[in-house]
Design an enzyme around this catalytic site. Structure first.
Site, PDB file in Angstrom:
ATOM      1  N   ASP A   1       0.772  -1.345   0.084  1.00 19.12           N
ATOM      2  CA  ASP A   1      -0.039  -0.185   0.121  1.00 19.12           C
ATOM      3  C   ASP A   1       0.949   1.211  -0.002  1.00 19.12           C
ATOM      4  O   ASP A   1       1.686   1.367   0.779  1.00 19.12           O
ATOM      5  CB  ASP A   1      -0.961  -0.097   1.329  1.00 19.12           C
TER       6      ASP A   1
ATOM      7  N   PHE B   1       1.470   6.351 -10.478  1.00 21.24           N
ATOM      8  CA  PHE B   1       0.427   6.046 -10.907  1.00 21.24           C
ATOM      9  C   PHE B   1      -0.865   5.728  -9.866  1.00 21.24           C
ATOM     10  O   PHE B   1      -1.967   5.715 -10.171  1.00 21.24           O
ATOM     11  CB  PHE B   1       0.030   4.970 -11.683  1.00 21.24           C
TER      12      PHE B   1
ATOM     13  N   GLU C   1      -7.025   5.508  -6.938  1.00 20.48           N
ATOM     14  CA  GLU C   1      -8.645   5.086  -7.003  1.00 20.48           C
ATOM     15  C   GLU C   1      -8.955   6.118  -8.443  1.00 20.48           C
ATOM     16  O   GLU C   1      -8.817   7.186  -8.308  1.00 20.48           O
ATOM     17  CB  GLU C   1      -9.496   5.215  -5.958  1.00 20.48           C
TER      18      GLU C   1
ATOM     19  N   THR D   1      -4.646  14.055 -13.861  1.00 19.47           N
ATOM     20  CA  THR D   1      -5.513  14.070 -14.827  1.00 19.47           C
ATOM     21  C   THR D   1      -6.059  15.402 -15.038  1.00 19.47           C
ATOM     22  O   THR D   1      -5.842  16.426 -14.429  1.00 19.47           O
ATOM     23  CB  THR D   1      -6.757  13.402 -14.168  1.00 19.47           C
ATOM     24  N   ASP D   2      -6.695  15.628 -16.105  1.00 17.96           N
ATOM     25  CA  ASP D   2      -7.131  16.976 -16.592  1.00 17.96           C
ATOM     26  C   ASP D   2      -8.443  17.199 -15.792  1.00 17.96           C
ATOM     27  O   ASP D   2      -9.143  18.437 -15.855  1.00 17.96           O
ATOM     28  CB  ASP D   2      -7.641  16.793 -18.215  1.00 17.96           C
TER      29      ASP D   2
ATOM     30  N   TYR E   1     -13.558  12.232  -7.284  1.00 17.33           N
ATOM     31  CA  TYR E   1     -12.298  11.798  -7.686  1.00 17.33           C
ATOM     32  C   TYR E   1     -11.167  12.862  -8.084  1.00 17.33           C
ATOM     33  O   TYR E   1     -10.205  12.881  -7.841  1.00 17.33           O
ATOM     34  CB  TYR E   1     -12.579  10.810  -8.984  1.00 17.33           C
TER      35      TYR E   1
ATOM     36  N   ALA F   1     -11.666  15.949  -7.209  1.00 13.42           N
ATOM     37  CA  ALA F   1     -10.995  16.562  -6.044  1.00 13.42           C
ATOM     38  C   ALA F   1      -9.919  16.144  -5.390  1.00 13.42           C
ATOM     39  O   ALA F   1      -9.044  16.863  -4.704  1.00 13.42           O
ATOM     40  CB  ALA F   1     -12.078  16.766  -5.034  1.00 13.42           C
TER      41      ALA F   1
HETATM   42  P1  NAD Z   1      -6.311   2.048 -12.460  1.00 11.33           P
HETATM   43  O1  NAD Z   1      -7.427   2.222 -11.601  1.00 11.33           O
HETATM   44  O2  NAD Z   1      -6.456   1.054 -13.609  1.00 11.33           O
HETATM   45  O3  NAD Z   1      -5.052   1.582 -11.876  1.00 11.33           O
HETATM   46  C1  NAD Z   1      -4.608   1.953 -10.514  1.00 11.33           C
HETATM   47  C2  NAD Z   1      -3.643   0.941  -9.797  1.00 11.33           C
HETATM   48  O4  NAD Z   1      -3.292   1.418  -8.680  1.00 11.33           O
HETATM   49  C3  NAD Z   1      -3.992  -0.404  -9.593  1.00 11.33           C
HETATM   50  O5  NAD Z   1      -3.273  -1.325 -10.002  1.00 11.33           O
HETATM   51  C4  NAD Z   1      -4.352  -0.380  -8.150  1.00 11.33           C
HETATM   52  O6  NAD Z   1      -4.207  -1.765  -7.598  1.00 11.33           O
HETATM   53  C5  NAD Z   1      -3.285   0.438  -7.536  1.00 11.33           C
HETATM   54  N1  NAD Z   1      -3.488   1.066  -6.366  1.00 11.33           N
HETATM   55  C6  NAD Z   1      -4.877   1.469  -5.906  1.00 11.33           C
HETATM   56  N2  NAD Z   1      -4.568   1.837  -4.465  1.00 11.33           N
HETATM   57  C7  NAD Z   1      -3.386   1.681  -4.046  1.00 11.33           C
HETATM   58  C8  NAD Z   1      -2.760   1.718  -3.040  1.00 11.33           C
HETATM   59  N3  NAD Z   1      -3.194   2.315  -1.856  1.00 11.33           N
HETATM   60  N4  NAD Z   1      -1.331   1.417  -2.963  1.00 11.33           N
HETATM   61  C9  NAD Z   1      -0.850   1.080  -4.110  1.00 11.33           C
HETATM   62  N5  NAD Z   1      -1.513   0.681  -5.305  1.00 11.33           N
HETATM   63  C10 NAD Z   1      -2.738   1.029  -5.472  1.00 11.33           C
HETATM   64  O7  NAD Z   1      -5.941   3.500 -12.746  1.00 11.33           O
HETATM   65  P2  NAD Z   1      -5.280   4.159 -14.505  1.00 11.33           P
HETATM   66  O8  NAD Z   1      -6.386   4.399 -15.231  1.00 11.33           O
HETATM   67  O9  NAD Z   1      -4.098   3.084 -14.756  1.00 11.33           O
HETATM   68  O10 NAD Z   1      -4.600   5.296 -13.808  1.00 11.33           O
HETATM   69  C11 NAD Z   1      -3.318   5.558 -13.250  1.00 11.33           C
HETATM   70  C12 NAD Z   1      -3.063   6.976 -12.853  1.00 11.33           C
HETATM   71  O11 NAD Z   1      -3.411   7.908 -14.140  1.00 11.33           O
HETATM   72  C13 NAD Z   1      -3.944   7.529 -11.606  1.00 11.33           C
HETATM   73  O12 NAD Z   1      -3.275   8.257 -10.917  1.00 11.33           O
HETATM   74  C14 NAD Z   1      -5.230   8.105 -12.623  1.00 11.33           C
HETATM   75  O13 NAD Z   1      -5.453   9.220 -11.742  1.00 11.33           O
HETATM   76  C15 NAD Z   1      -4.214   8.716 -13.717  1.00 11.33           C
HETATM   77  N6  NAD Z   1      -4.906   9.187 -15.070  1.00 11.33           N
HETATM   78  C16 NAD Z   1      -5.915   8.240 -15.524  1.00 11.33           C
HETATM   79  C17 NAD Z   1      -6.474   8.474 -16.798  1.00 11.33           C
HETATM   80  C18 NAD Z   1      -7.337   7.320 -17.476  1.00 11.33           C
HETATM   81  O14 NAD Z   1      -7.919   7.798 -18.456  1.00 11.33           O
HETATM   82  N7  NAD Z   1      -7.617   5.997 -16.966  1.00 11.33           N
HETATM   83  C19 NAD Z   1      -6.295   9.765 -17.465  1.00 11.33           C
HETATM   84  C20 NAD Z   1      -5.439  10.474 -16.870  1.00 11.33           C
HETATM   85  C21 NAD Z   1      -4.859  10.402 -15.495  1.00 11.33           C
END
Ligand code: NAD
Ligand code: TYD
Length: 359
Positions: A60, A82, A85, A135-136, A161, A163
């Site tokens: 974690d 990355f 949630e 994120t945007d 999310y 916020a």
């Molecule tokens: P995702 O939900 O697919 O993956 C998140 C990962 O984080 C998972 O593998 C999960 O197990 C892990 N995780 C969650 N809580 C955790 C914790 N407490 N400790 C360790 N690991 C933990 O998300 P994603 O879509 O791959 O997004 C990754 C990042 O990119 C995020 O920060 C998100 O805000 C950002 N983002 C996503 C998008 C999108 O379109 N998906 C766009 C812009 C930014």
């Protein structure tokens, strides 16, 4: 320092694409810290089984002791963060986990990084990077004629999310400003591509279309997102990590604004073409308008001029070709799909869509 990087959330959608790409392009080791929540999937990284340069640690980011010990043991030259949630609808139903991981977890990482970094030699301190992936959605919602979000657009997050991500961005900024920690922040638009968990619009619609199930479109379907193929996002992150200026933020976008209904129709047509029904029939007939998301942001659009100008990055994949690749990937990986649709997934689908009756 060693030639290694600490990646958090590297078993999720974007993180696993990033780790797979990185391992092919770089000789550095990757320590991959992931809690393997419902969204994390070690199978995404199965190509790396037996590769000594990659180590998946189930843990974690809120666990300060674990994070501190990983930093001291592996002496990484960078942290690429990355872990989060990431699903807006879940943040509306159950926001607490978003506060915990996105805000407190990012704080723990920053604080442990600061302690580790402050003990490094001066050249190593200069070389170290903490890249915070955001994120945007922190910028809020645009009207149809508004200019796209730039790095100077005021923050106006609208969902729990958004916020929570905004709060983490502010903390990342503060750690640079106050302590000099070399932090970089990226704010990216909606990603799509292989390994995306099928709670998000594009994979959900692909899989429902394949099975001739209703395709739920929130509200009037005219909400606009700026879609970016995940490999382009990963390339942008590598560019920021290698050449970005510490303390700066970079917007990353796909230059592919689309209304949701057009995305859904495009998926229907590709699935019809790749998996035609012998008696004919179009997946478009499955489109079902359902109750809107509360506080649903109308439009996102990214002005990616800064990263283009400073780092020479621009997206390589067009939306139509990227979408075809994505549909093909889901059709070619039925085993992966089967295994991610566990009890927890089915529970979410039932709770989110049963009360979202067709309009
Ligand atoms: P995702 O939900 O697919 O993956 C998140 C990962 O984080 C998972 O593998 C999960 O197990 C892990 N995780 C969650 N809580 C955790 C914790 N407490 N400790 C360790 N690991 C933990 O998300 P994603 O879509 O791959 O997004 C990754 C990042 O990119 C995020 O920060 C998100 O805000 C950002 N983002 C996503 C998008 C999108 O379109 N998906 C766009 C812009 C930014
Ligand atoms: P999503 O993939 O959840 O990403 P985000 O909310 O972070 O932009 O949703 C993309 C768009 O699709 C968003 O406007 C909400 C809409 N949407 C639907 O219309 N139906 C759905 O079943 C889902 C999950 C999303």
């Amino acid at each position: 320092m060693q030639d290694s990087i600490l990646v958090t959330g590297g078993a999720g959608f974007i993180g696993s694409n990033f780790v797979l790409g990185w391992m092919g392009l770089s000789a550095s080791r990757v320590i991959n810290l992931d809690l393997l929540t419902y969204a994390g999937n070690a199978e995404n990284l199965s190509l790396l089984d037996g590769n000594a340069r990659h180590q998946l640690v189930r843990g974690d980011i809120c666990d300060a002791e674990l994070v501190g010990s990983l930093l001291r043991t592996h002496q990484p030259r960078a942290i690429v963060h990355f872990a989060a949630e990431s699903h807006v609808d879940r943040s509306i139903v159950a926001p607490e986990a978003f506060l915990r991981t996105n805000v407190h977890g990012t704080f723990v990482l920053l604080e442990q990084a600061r302690r580790y970094w402050s003990e490094l030699s001066e050249p190593d301190q200069r070389a170290f990077r903490f890249l915070h992936v955001s994120t945007d959605e922190v910028y809020g919602s645009l009207g149809p004629q508004d200019a796209a979000f730039s790095e100077t657009t005021a923050y106006a997050p609208n969902s729990p999310y958004a916020a929570s991500k905004a709060a983490s961005d502010h903390m990342a900024r503060a750690y640079h400003h106050t302590f000099g920690l070399p932090v970089l922040t990226t704010n990216c638009s909606n990603n799509y591509g292989p390994f995306q968990f099928p709670e998000k619009l594009i994979p959900l619609v692909i899989l429902n279309a394949l099975e001739w199930k209703p395709l739920p479109v929130y509200g009037d379907g005219m909400n606009v997102r700026d879609w970016l193929f995940v490999e382009d996002h990963c390339a942008a992150i590598r560019a920021v990590l290698e050449r970005g200026r510490a303390g700066e933020t970079y917007n990353i976008g796909g230059m592919s604004e689309r209304a949701n209904i057009d995305v859904v129709r495009a998926i229907c047509d590709i699935v019809d073409e790749m998996r035609p029904q012998p008696e004919g029939g179009s997946r478009r007939d499955l489109i079902t308008y359902v109750k809107d998301r509360p506080g649903h942001d109308r439009r996102y659009a990214i002005d990616a001029a800064k990263i283009a100008r400073e780092l020479g990055w621009k997206p390589a994949e067009g939306f139509e070709s990227g979408l075809r690749k994505t549909v093909a990937w889901y059709l070619e990986h039925p085993g992966w799909v089967e295994r991610v649709r566990t009890g927890a997934y089915l529970e979410w689908i039932n709770s989110n869509y049963t009360e979202r009756v067709a309009l």
